[in-house]
Design a protein around this motif. Sequence first.
Motif, PDB file in Angstrom:
ATOM      1  N   ARG A  11      36.134  50.396  47.112  1.00 16.62           N
ATOM      2  CA  ARG A  11      36.646  50.561  45.753  1.00 16.62           C
ATOM      3  C   ARG A  11      38.173  50.513  45.753  1.00 16.62           C
ATOM      4  NH1 ARG A  11      33.148  51.015  41.094  1.00 16.62           N
ATOM      5  NH2 ARG A  11      31.065  51.270  41.975  1.00 16.62           N
ATOM      6  N   ILE A  12      38.741  49.862  44.749  1.00 14.46           N
ATOM      7  CA  ILE A  12      40.190  49.795  44.619  1.00 14.46           C
ATOM      8  C   ILE A  12      40.657  50.812  43.584  1.00 14.46           C
ATOM      9  CG2 ILE A  12      40.367  47.395  45.344  1.00 14.46           C
ATOM     10  CD1 ILE A  12      40.501  46.612  42.400  1.00 14.46           C
ATOM     11  N   SER A  13      41.951  51.110  43.617  1.00 18.47           N
ATOM     12  CA  SER A  13      42.516  52.117  42.721  1.00 18.47           C
ATOM     13  C   SER A  13      43.252  51.468  41.554  1.00 18.47           C
ATOM     14  CB  SER A  13      43.493  53.008  43.498  1.00 18.47           C
ATOM     15  OG  SER A  13      44.625  52.240  43.898  1.00 18.47           O
ATOM     16  N   ASP A  14      43.651  52.298  40.583  1.00 18.01           N
ATOM     17  CA  ASP A  14      44.450  51.794  39.463  1.00 18.01           C
ATOM     18  C   ASP A  14      45.777  51.242  39.979  1.00 18.01           C
ATOM     19  OD1 ASP A  14      42.569  52.380  37.543  1.00 18.01           O
ATOM     20  OD2 ASP A  14      43.411  54.339  37.051  1.00 18.01           O
ATOM     21  N   ALA A  15      46.331  51.887  41.006  1.00 19.99           N
ATOM     22  CA  ALA A  15      47.600  51.409  41.584  1.00 19.99           C
ATOM     23  C   ALA A  15      47.425  50.018  42.190  1.00 19.99           C
ATOM     24  CB  ALA A  15      48.087  52.385  42.646  1.00 19.99           C
ATOM     25  N   ASP A  16      46.259  49.765  42.799  1.00 21.17           N
ATOM     26  CA  ASP A  16      45.981  48.448  43.367  1.00 21.17           C
ATOM     27  C   ASP A  16      45.925  47.394  42.261  1.00 21.17           C
ATOM     28  OD1 ASP A  16      45.752  49.526  45.931  1.00 21.17           O
ATOM     29  OD2 ASP A  16      43.616  49.933  45.668  1.00 21.17           O
ATOM     30  N   ARG A  17      45.289  47.746  41.130  1.00 21.12           N
ATOM     31  CA  ARG A  17      45.198  46.803  40.014  1.00 21.12           C
ATOM     32  C   ARG A  17      46.582  46.515  39.440  1.00 21.12           C
ATOM     33  NH1 ARG A  17      41.152  50.529  39.099  1.00 21.12           N
ATOM     34  NH2 ARG A  17      39.044  49.787  39.591  1.00 21.12           N
ATOM     35  N   GLU A  18      47.403  47.562  39.336  1.00 19.82           N
ATOM     36  CA  GLU A  18      48.751  47.369  38.797  1.00 19.82           C
ATOM     37  C   GLU A  18      49.597  46.506  39.725  1.00 19.82           C
ATOM     38  OE1 GLU A  18      49.863  48.019  35.877  1.00 19.82           O
ATOM     39  OE2 GLU A  18      47.995  48.974  35.269  1.00 19.82           O
ATOM     40  N   VAL A  44      40.514  39.495  34.854  1.00 19.14           N
ATOM     41  CA  VAL A  44      39.721  39.661  36.076  1.00 19.14           C
ATOM     42  C   VAL A  44      40.241  40.845  36.889  1.00 19.14           C
ATOM     43  CG1 VAL A  44      39.005  38.581  38.242  1.00 19.14           C
ATOM     44  CG2 VAL A  44      39.162  37.211  36.157  1.00 19.14           C
ATOM     45  N   VAL A  45      41.577  40.956  36.982  1.00 14.02           N
ATOM     46  CA  VAL A  45      42.184  42.037  37.765  1.00 14.02           C
ATOM     47  C   VAL A  45      41.798  43.406  37.219  1.00 14.02           C
ATOM     48  CG1 VAL A  45      44.400  43.173  38.253  1.00 14.02           C
ATOM     49  CG2 VAL A  45      44.126  40.735  38.704  1.00 14.02           C
ATOM     50  N   TYR A  46      41.936  43.583  35.907  1.00 14.58           N
ATOM     51  CA  TYR A  46      41.668  44.905  35.325  1.00 14.58           C
ATOM     52  C   TYR A  46      40.179  45.250  35.287  1.00 14.58           C
ATOM     53  CZ  TYR A  46      46.564  45.409  34.118  1.00 14.58           C
ATOM     54  OH  TYR A  46      47.936  45.543  34.179  1.00 14.58           O
ATOM     55  N   ALA A  47      39.332  44.218  35.429  1.00 16.12           N
ATOM     56  CA  ALA A  47      37.890  44.470  35.476  1.00 16.12           C
ATOM     57  C   ALA A  47      37.387  44.674  36.900  1.00 16.12           C
ATOM     58  CB  ALA A  47      37.132  43.303  34.826  1.00 16.12           C
ATOM     59  N   ALA A  48      38.239  44.346  37.897  1.00 16.20           N
ATOM     60  CA  ALA A  48      37.823  44.428  39.307  1.00 16.20           C
ATOM     61  C   ALA A  48      37.568  45.870  39.722  1.00 16.20           C
ATOM     62  CB  ALA A  48      38.893  43.801  40.197  1.00 16.20           C
ATOM     63  N   ARG A  49      36.536  46.054  40.518  1.00 16.87           N
ATOM     64  CA  ARG A  49      36.213  47.380  41.046  1.00 16.87           C
ATOM     65  C   ARG A  49      36.348  47.428  42.573  1.00 16.87           C
ATOM     66  NH1 ARG A  49      30.309  47.807  38.792  1.00 16.87           N
ATOM     67  NH2 ARG A  49      30.465  45.642  39.496  1.00 16.87           N
ATOM     68  N   THR A  50      36.217  46.268  43.221  1.00 13.98           N
ATOM     69  CA  THR A  50      36.273  46.217  44.688  1.00 13.98           C
ATOM     70  C   THR A  50      37.300  45.180  45.147  1.00 13.98           C
ATOM     71  OG1 THR A  50      34.565  44.516  44.857  1.00 13.98           O
ATOM     72  CG2 THR A  50      33.826  46.819  44.820  1.00 13.98           C
ATOM     73  N   ALA A  51      37.623  45.217  46.441  1.00 10.54           N
ATOM     74  CA  ALA A  51      38.584  44.268  47.006  1.00 10.54           C
ATOM     75  C   ALA A  51      38.110  42.829  46.837  1.00 10.54           C
ATOM     76  CB  ALA A  51      38.806  44.583  48.481  1.00 10.54           C
ATOM     77  N   SER A  52      36.812  42.590  47.000  1.00  5.74           N
ATOM     78  CA  SER A  52      36.292  41.222  46.888  1.00  5.74           C
ATOM     79  C   SER A  52      36.463  40.677  45.477  1.00  5.74           C
ATOM     80  CB  SER A  52      34.817  41.178  47.292  1.00  5.74           C
ATOM     81  OG  SER A  52      34.035  41.962  46.417  1.00  5.74           O
TER      82      SER A  52
END
Length: 205
Positions: A11-18, A44-52
Amino acid sequence: MGGVTDPDSLRISDADREAAAKRLHDALGEGRITLAELEERLGVVYAARTASELRPPLSDLPGGLPPAVAAAAGPAPARPVDPAERVHLRTGAGTVKRTGDWPVPAALRLTTSMGTIHLDLSEVRTLPSRIDVEVSTGMGEIVLVLPEGGTADVDGVSGSWGEVKTKVPASPGSSGPHLVVHGKVGMGSLTIRGSRKGWWKAVLG
């Protein structure tokens, strides 16, 4: 006993999305993508939940995933290279040399019988994040010079009499291109190193 977690499923974090969103905005400012592409990729970025799920909108941009995500997820899975996409540089007993800012493809085939192929990537402004390199040396020499942060995996190179020398890390980093090198070194040599200009800059300040 639990199984090993797939790094791409982390799982990625909000900081990763930003961080990914900032990279896209930077790409817009550099002229790499259009405003329409920015809006599409941000969705796509803001909807992403995982690294993939975060990989696709960043896959064709320098640097790829944000450093924190890249470190956890590891290198992008390799896809088979279409032979038509591979640029072939070859020489018999002569020399092939590329320096300065030149168009580096994502897939290269380097063939030399008794000559030298010297490719300097240290001054190239736009590099693929992953470069597939197929080598065949005969009795010749191949030298690859990477920019700061460049890495190279040479586990796919075989040869009984030839010499393979690498002076860069084998695992992908958060900056610089990652080379996946494979093929055969007959009685020749393959050398992968960093730029000496970068070394002098570090010494002289």
